[in-house]
Design a protein around this motif. Sequence first.
Motif, PDB file in Angstrom:
ATOM      1  N   GLN A 190       0.854  -1.280  -0.095  1.00 31.69           N
ATOM      2  CA  GLN A 190       0.051   0.071   0.071  1.00 31.69           C
ATOM      3  C   GLN A 190       0.834   1.304   0.242  1.00 31.69           C
ATOM      4  O   GLN A 190       0.531   2.308  -0.786  1.00 31.69           O
ATOM      5  CB  GLN A 190      -0.906   0.008   1.381  1.00 31.69           C
ATOM      6  CG  GLN A 190      -1.985  -0.800   1.070  1.00 31.69           C
ATOM      7  CD  GLN A 190      -3.155  -0.398   0.121  1.00 31.69           C
ATOM      8  OE1 GLN A 190      -3.241  -0.891  -0.851  1.00 31.69           O
ATOM      9  NE2 GLN A 190      -3.979   0.281   0.597  1.00 31.69           N
ATOM     10  N   ARG A 191       1.919   1.374   0.729  1.00 33.23           N
ATOM     11  CA  ARG A 191       2.785   2.376   0.907  1.00 33.23           C
ATOM     12  C   ARG A 191       3.514   2.648  -0.220  1.00 33.23           C
ATOM     13  O   ARG A 191       3.700   3.800  -0.946  1.00 33.23           O
ATOM     14  CB  ARG A 191       3.746   2.471   2.177  1.00 33.23           C
ATOM     15  CG  ARG A 191       2.882   2.722   3.335  1.00 33.23           C
ATOM     16  CD  ARG A 191       4.157   3.016   4.466  1.00 33.23           C
ATOM     17  NE  ARG A 191       4.857   1.761   4.629  1.00 33.23           N
ATOM     18  CZ  ARG A 191       4.796   0.720   5.483  1.00 33.23           C
ATOM     19  NH1 ARG A 191       3.536   0.896   6.206  1.00 33.23           N
ATOM     20  NH2 ARG A 191       5.387  -0.290   5.659  1.00 33.23           N
ATOM     21  N   GLN A 192       3.897   1.478  -1.000  1.00 35.82           N
ATOM     22  CA  GLN A 192       4.854   1.449  -2.299  1.00 35.82           C
ATOM     23  C   GLN A 192       3.714   2.014  -3.385  1.00 35.82           C
ATOM     24  O   GLN A 192       4.285   3.035  -4.139  1.00 35.82           O
ATOM     25  CB  GLN A 192       5.262  -0.108  -2.665  1.00 35.82           C
ATOM     26  CG  GLN A 192       6.278  -0.413  -1.706  1.00 35.82           C
ATOM     27  CD  GLN A 192       7.703   0.475  -1.516  1.00 35.82           C
ATOM     28  OE1 GLN A 192       8.427   0.830  -2.589  1.00 35.82           O
ATOM     29  NE2 GLN A 192       7.887   0.734  -0.359  1.00 35.82           N
ATOM     30  N   GLN A 193       2.649   1.756  -3.443  1.00 34.11           N
ATOM     31  CA  GLN A 193       1.763   2.144  -4.413  1.00 34.11           C
ATOM     32  C   GLN A 193       1.540   3.627  -4.022  1.00 34.11           C
ATOM     33  O   GLN A 193       1.197   4.514  -5.209  1.00 34.11           O
ATOM     34  CB  GLN A 193       0.283   1.530  -4.409  1.00 34.11           C
ATOM     35  CG  GLN A 193      -0.584   1.860  -5.220  1.00 34.11           C
ATOM     36  CD  GLN A 193      -1.670   1.036  -5.509  1.00 34.11           C
ATOM     37  OE1 GLN A 193      -1.986  -0.050  -4.447  1.00 34.11           O
ATOM     38  NE2 GLN A 193      -2.784   1.260  -6.201  1.00 34.11           N
ATOM     39  N   GLN A 194       1.358   4.143  -3.098  1.00 32.77           N
ATOM     40  CA  GLN A 194       1.057   5.552  -2.716  1.00 32.77           C
ATOM     41  C   GLN A 194       2.396   6.480  -3.024  1.00 32.77           C
ATOM     42  O   GLN A 194       2.049   7.463  -3.590  1.00 32.77           O
ATOM     43  CB  GLN A 194       0.710   5.833  -1.413  1.00 32.77           C
ATOM     44  CG  GLN A 194      -0.741   5.000  -0.758  1.00 32.77           C
ATOM     45  CD  GLN A 194      -0.913   5.162   0.454  1.00 32.77           C
ATOM     46  OE1 GLN A 194       0.042   5.793   1.463  1.00 32.77           O
ATOM     47  NE2 GLN A 194      -2.044   4.896   1.294  1.00 32.77           N
ATOM     48  N   ARG A 196       4.460   5.610  -5.481  1.00 37.79           N
ATOM     49  CA  ARG A 196       4.431   5.903  -6.928  1.00 37.79           C
ATOM     50  C   ARG A 196       3.319   6.601  -7.414  1.00 37.79           C
ATOM     51  O   ARG A 196       3.756   7.358  -8.673  1.00 37.79           O
ATOM     52  CB  ARG A 196       4.107   4.440  -7.425  1.00 37.79           C
ATOM     53  CG  ARG A 196       5.306   3.222  -7.458  1.00 37.79           C
ATOM     54  CD  ARG A 196       5.030   2.126  -8.221  1.00 37.79           C
ATOM     55  NE  ARG A 196       3.868   1.396  -7.721  1.00 37.79           N
ATOM     56  CZ  ARG A 196       3.858   0.624  -6.944  1.00 37.79           C
ATOM     57  NH1 ARG A 196       5.150   0.149  -6.466  1.00 37.79           N
ATOM     58  NH2 ARG A 196       2.980  -0.354  -6.569  1.00 37.79           N
ATOM     59  N   GLN A 197       2.361   6.784  -6.792  1.00 39.52           N
ATOM     60  CA  GLN A 197       1.155   7.801  -7.062  1.00 39.52           C
ATOM     61  C   GLN A 197       1.470   9.142  -6.548  1.00 39.52           C
ATOM     62  O   GLN A 197       0.679  10.153  -6.868  1.00 39.52           O
ATOM     63  CB  GLN A 197      -0.267   7.284  -6.667  1.00 39.52           C
ATOM     64  CG  GLN A 197      -0.646   5.994  -7.285  1.00 39.52           C
ATOM     65  CD  GLN A 197      -1.848   5.425  -6.918  1.00 39.52           C
ATOM     66  OE1 GLN A 197      -2.269   5.970  -5.956  1.00 39.52           O
ATOM     67  NE2 GLN A 197      -2.492   4.374  -7.503  1.00 39.52           N
ATOM     68  N   GLY A 198       2.775   9.427  -5.993  1.00 42.65           N
ATOM     69  CA  GLY A 198       2.954  10.551  -5.436  1.00 42.65           C
ATOM     70  C   GLY A 198       2.111  11.241  -4.402  1.00 42.65           C
ATOM     71  O   GLY A 198       2.086  12.330  -3.947  1.00 42.65           O
ATOM     72  N   ARG A 199       1.529  10.295  -3.482  1.00 47.29           N
ATOM     73  CA  ARG A 199       0.390  10.773  -2.717  1.00 47.29           C
ATOM     74  C   ARG A 199       1.121  10.871  -1.307  1.00 47.29           C
ATOM     75  O   ARG A 199       0.706  11.233  -0.422  1.00 47.29           O
ATOM     76  CB  ARG A 199      -0.733   9.668  -2.385  1.00 47.29           C
ATOM     77  CG  ARG A 199      -1.829  10.012  -3.562  1.00 47.29           C
ATOM     78  CD  ARG A 199      -3.093   9.019  -3.276  1.00 47.29           C
ATOM     79  NE  ARG A 199      -2.676   7.705  -3.319  1.00 47.29           N
ATOM     80  CZ  ARG A 199      -3.647   6.694  -3.317  1.00 47.29           C
ATOM     81  NH1 ARG A 199      -4.723   6.920  -2.472  1.00 47.29           N
ATOM     82  NH2 ARG A 199      -3.304   5.426  -3.406  1.00 47.29           N
TER      83      ARG A 199
END
Length: 278
Positions: A190-194, A196-199
């Motif tokens: 979840q953190r890796q995806q966030q 990557r999305q710049g969130r």
Amino acid sequence: MIWGKVIGALAGYLFLRIPGAILGALIGHWFDRGMAEDFTRKGGFGQFLFRAGTAAEDATFLYTLFAVMGHLAKAKGRVTERDIAQASALMDRLKLSGDARTEAQSAFREGKHDTFPLQQVVREFKQAFYGNRDVLQLFMEQLMALALNDGVLDKAEHEVLINVGKTLGFTKFQIDQWLMMQKAAFRFNQRQQQQRQGRTQNASRSADDVQDAYEILGVSAHQSDAEIKKAYRKLMAQHHPDKLASKGLPEEVMKQAQERAQDIQAAYETIKQKRGMR
């Protein structure tokens, strides 16, 4: 299929001894080939059979996975739209279509019934794979990933996982440890995806990432580099595609196992960077 040859040989031996056994085995071989070709034409889970010499294990794995998944979803009291969407997403990832998808949906619905014989189905699944612990552990990991897809594990879901795991021969301690590892992988991804999305801020390695990386490998920060490397190698060996292929698993399921291997690799790289390991 071999039962045609076996029965044919036995029947032939009773009548004509050795010559009869040879003739019976030959006739049985033709029968087996005809049955196999007919089964593969039927579609459904039958399309997974007789590929790479895997016999019926492929269909057994897929049926049991979706049936127990349906039972797991109903354990909370009501099957939600999210549960159904999750099952459909898994069918998409496994590339199930046509009759195969219909049978997966049927298995999911069957698992939701109050009369679903969970322990009997799980015992038969265990017997189909001769109690191979690598396959049974992979099955448990698949179920846990599904149960944790929303980041929350309901008490009823936990009880089902414990029940299934014990029927497969695992202890509650092992199951809870795997759950801890799966929860850590969920948070890590979840953190890796966030990031990557710049969130979120893309820090080199956050403290949370490192802590979850340890839990993904089932180790702790106070253990030595050698112990961590040993745990990593053991997990990677359990999820290696070549090893899983020899266990009779469907190729589609092995792709899911490779995703777990990617989590293990990413966790190990995080720990290596934090510790300065080579």
